[in-house]
Structures are given as structure tokens and as C-alpha cells.
Scaffold this active site. Sequence first.
Site, PDB file in Angstrom:
ATOM      1  N   CYS A  65      -3.134  -4.765   4.038  1.00 49.51           N
ATOM      2  CA  CYS A  65      -2.015  -5.611   4.485  1.00 49.51           C
ATOM      3  C   CYS A  65      -2.014  -7.012   3.888  1.00 49.51           C
ATOM      4  O   CYS A  65      -1.187  -7.832   4.259  1.00 49.51           O
ATOM      5  CB  CYS A  65      -2.010  -5.714   6.004  1.00 49.51           C
ATOM      6  SG  CYS A  65      -1.750  -4.127   6.794  1.00 49.51           S
ATOM      7  N   HIS A  92      -1.600 -12.308  10.427  1.00 49.97           N
ATOM      8  CA  HIS A  92      -1.244 -10.915  10.201  1.00 49.97           C
ATOM      9  C   HIS A  92      -1.020 -10.276  11.559  1.00 49.97           C
ATOM     10  O   HIS A  92      -1.723 -10.583  12.533  1.00 49.97           O
ATOM     11  CB  HIS A  92      -2.328 -10.169   9.420  1.00 49.97           C
ATOM     12  CG  HIS A  92      -2.012  -8.709   9.319  1.00 49.97           C
ATOM     13  ND1 HIS A  92      -0.798  -8.267   8.842  1.00 49.97           N
ATOM     14  CD2 HIS A  92      -2.696  -7.598   9.685  1.00 49.97           C
ATOM     15  CE1 HIS A  92      -0.761  -6.945   8.903  1.00 49.97           C
ATOM     16  NE2 HIS A  92      -1.901  -6.509   9.409  1.00 49.97           N
ATOM     17  N   GLU A  97       0.844  -1.196   0.000  1.00 52.01           N
ATOM     18  CA  GLU A  97       0.000   0.000   0.000  1.00 52.01           C
ATOM     19  C   GLU A  97       0.880   1.247   0.000  1.00 52.01           C
ATOM     20  O   GLU A  97       0.394   2.351   0.182  1.00 52.01           O
ATOM     21  CB  GLU A  97      -0.952  -0.004   1.190  1.00 52.01           C
ATOM     22  CG  GLU A  97      -0.261  -0.054   2.540  1.00 52.01           C
ATOM     23  CD  GLU A  97      -1.261   0.007   3.683  1.00 52.01           C
ATOM     24  OE1 GLU A  97      -1.990  -0.974   3.850  1.00 52.01           O
ATOM     25  OE2 GLU A  97      -1.311   1.038   4.370  1.00 52.01           O
TER      26      GLU A  97
END
Lengths: 350, 136
Positions: free
Chosen positions: A113, A235, A81
Site C-alpha cells: 500500500c 494509511h 499492487e
Amino acid sequence: MKAGIVSYGAYIPRYRIAPKTIGAVWGNDGEAMGRNLNIRAKSVPGPDEDVITISVEAARACMAKVSIEPTDIGAIYVGSESHPYAVKPTATIVAEAIGATPVLTAADFEFACKAGTAAIQTTMGLTISKMMKYGMAVGADTSQGAPGDALEYSASAGGAALLVGTDHVAAEINHTVSYTTDTPDFWRREGQRYPSHGGRFTGEPAYFKHVVSCAQLLFKRAGSQPQDYDYAVFHQPNGKFPVRAAKQLGFKDAQVDTGLCVRDIGNTYSGAIMVGLSAILDEAEPGDRIFAVGYGSGAGSDGFDITVTDAISKLRRDATPTVKRMIETHEFIDYATYAKFRGKILLREA
Amino acid sequence: MTQAIPRFWREIQSRYNLVGSKCGSCGKVDFPPRAVCPDCGRKSIGKMQSFKLCGKGTVVTYTTIYDAPSQFDMQKPYVMAIVEMDEGVRLTTQLINVKPEDVKIGMKVQATFRKLGQDGEAGVIHYGYKFRPAGS
């Protein structure tokens, strides 16, 4: 036929800043903030580093472990990103820098993400269908939190590259599932320098709902239970969320520990789960089973059930520094240097 | 500092991957690549081959820059060095991941990939090699 990870490589910039140092500038108790987030330090890219340089370093580390011709790579996708260009692919520069050009397809991915894990799934499809021999999926970021924002304590830099294919597979991907909804928990509008987020809304309805739902789908698809896995990686936007999600799903701390790099380097966004997975692959033995669930705001989760094969012992895992070594090789900087490196100081146009 | 796009683009292979040239007549390696071997002259015409350096070398000499061009203000003080590559050819490069006081002549270094500069905030970004201490 199954696809899997043929090789992997990670890269973490050497500079670090501690939560205490950030808190001192904004009148906050940075140490307490770090404790709450379970983050001891976050990585900071040097003034000459960005997503392109990090992706190239990770891709080169990935190729250094194998004797595969870069021209056998049919696709390179870079998930991030914080691509340096809004228009002009990061992936073409990575392809050129590892010698994979010109007969390949390349593109940049964005899904907060989880753009890197989306790239893994895409390359799996392309290699299983025999459209190409190998595909490379990269996840890398140099994301920033606005000065003084809670994100500033965690937003860091790093990335990893996975070579995906059906031959010479060092870690077979047995199953992959995704769980996706429209959930506006974190975003950055076009032209905005810093991202915005929904505060506590990023927790239950966003991270936990997607990660836990995806993980449960993956258990069902694989017919497995938490105790069937040697490692689990999620994550890791901070050191708290993945630990809580793991506990909720029934994993033990020992299964999560190796891949929980966020405690020492912060949240590397698109790089986070892939750097964690690389840390696991650095030490994994044939037969080890890995459970991996990524998360991207906006929102979605990609899950992977992975089994390490005998071919892992043929990888030149010592050809480049391990994730552990890159975490240990660091130089702490003060906030002024951090602000200078991250372009937070307004300058005359050079 | 604005650089014409084609000028940098032509040098991408050398800047990204340290691609030089090797004379098919005498074996001399050059970096950046040459169209004709300076030793063999016309004997080398048609025999010059593309040659990729291994990326490892040794610091021959260096200097520390304290008064930098504006694009490098963020990095000063920084070290510029002449590095002799394992293939024998020498090149000028920036050394990173090392403090100026820790640089030594004879130090082993290896190539890395970094941002070299950009044509302003809206222009093309240039990438290429810099060197870091070997194993760092």
C-alpha cells in the site's frame, strides 16, 4: 532547496457496496463487521475500470488544476499492487494519456500500500537534484479480497496523482523519513489471484510498529509535536487502525477527520493515503501544516511533514470534482453485480 | 475479437486524447484525423494539422444495447450515442455513469478514459474514450 506538491488529483469509482450486503452472502453479520472496521461502504470499480483508467483520471485531474505543460514532466511512476499487466507498464499509458511522452522516464512501483508514497520520494529526489522540472507520483489500486475473506469488506478501488517539483509549490514537503523492515504480514505470490495475510499479525508488529516508529522519527526530524499540525493522515486499511495510531501519537480526532476517507470508500491500498491527502488539499489554506504517514505491508512506512503555501490559492481546485464530491456521488450495487463487475463469476472466454 | 496490435496502436492519440485533424486551408475539423480535407481536396495537402478536441459535447442521438457482443456482456444494457463535440465534429461513443432511461438528446457530456476491450485474458488491453454526463 525543498521539493513539494505542485498539484494533485484524485479519482474514486462511483459504485459502492455496503458491508451488510457482503455479510449477507457469507452468513456473517456484515453490519457488525462494518462497525468493527469503521467502514460504511467501499468503492467498486466498474467493469471498464482498472488501475490504468483510475491512474489516468487522477493524473488528468492533477494536470487540470495547473497550467503546466505535460512535456515538462520528466518522470511518471505509478505505484500499485494491481497493475493490469504483470509485464507492460501502467506508467507509459498514463504518460501518453496526459500528453507527457516521449521525453521522460516512466516505471511502475510496487510496495503493497505504500508504492505511491515511494514514488513521491523518488520524484522529490529527481526534482531537488534538478534532473528534471517535475515528476508525477501516482498511487492507485483495484485490489481484491478473496470471496468470504475479511479483506473483502474493505478492499476497494481509487487513486491519486501528485505533481512534484521545486517551482510553483502549493504544499512544501519539509521533511520525509522512512522506516522499513522485513515483516511478512500481507503478500500475494506470483500468479495468485487473491492476496494472503497473517490475520492479527497485520496489526501490532506490522501496521502499528511501522506507522508509529516512522511518525516518531518524523517528529524528531521536524522538531515538531502533534499540536503543530492542522491535519494528520495515515494509511487507512480500515477506519480503526489509523484512528488508534493517531490517538497513540497524540493527535485529536479533528486533525484526522478530513483525510479519513476509508469510512466511505474502503481501503484503496496504494491510493489510500494519497486520496486522504488530496481530500485535505481540497480544503487546506496557506500556512496549514499536514502530517502524513503511509504504510505498505512487507513492510514499511513513509512519513511526510508538509506545509501548505500561498500558491495553493492559485490552483484551480474546482476544475475537477473534490474528493468529498466523489465520495458523495455514488451508486450502491448488490453482491451479484459486484461479483460480476469484479470478475468473480467464471465465464466462457470472450 | 482480436485486433492487430499495430492497428490499435496507430490510433492511440485519437483514442486516448481525442486528437483529430484541422484543415489549414478551410479550418474544418475532422475526427478521426484525415490526411486530406474532404472539402478542400488537394488544396489541403501539406496543410493538415493535428487538432485536439476539448472533450466536451452534446448527445445528438442514442440507442440502448441489450444484446451485446460477448466482451460487453458485463455492461449491458448500455448506451451508445452520437455526440456532437463543441468543435462541431461528431463521433460515436459509449455513454457511462448514466442509466439508459436517464439519457436525453441534447444532454451535455464529457470525455473520460476507460477500458474498451482486450484481446482475451492474455492479450493486449485497449483503452480509450467513453463519455459521461458533464459534471458527473
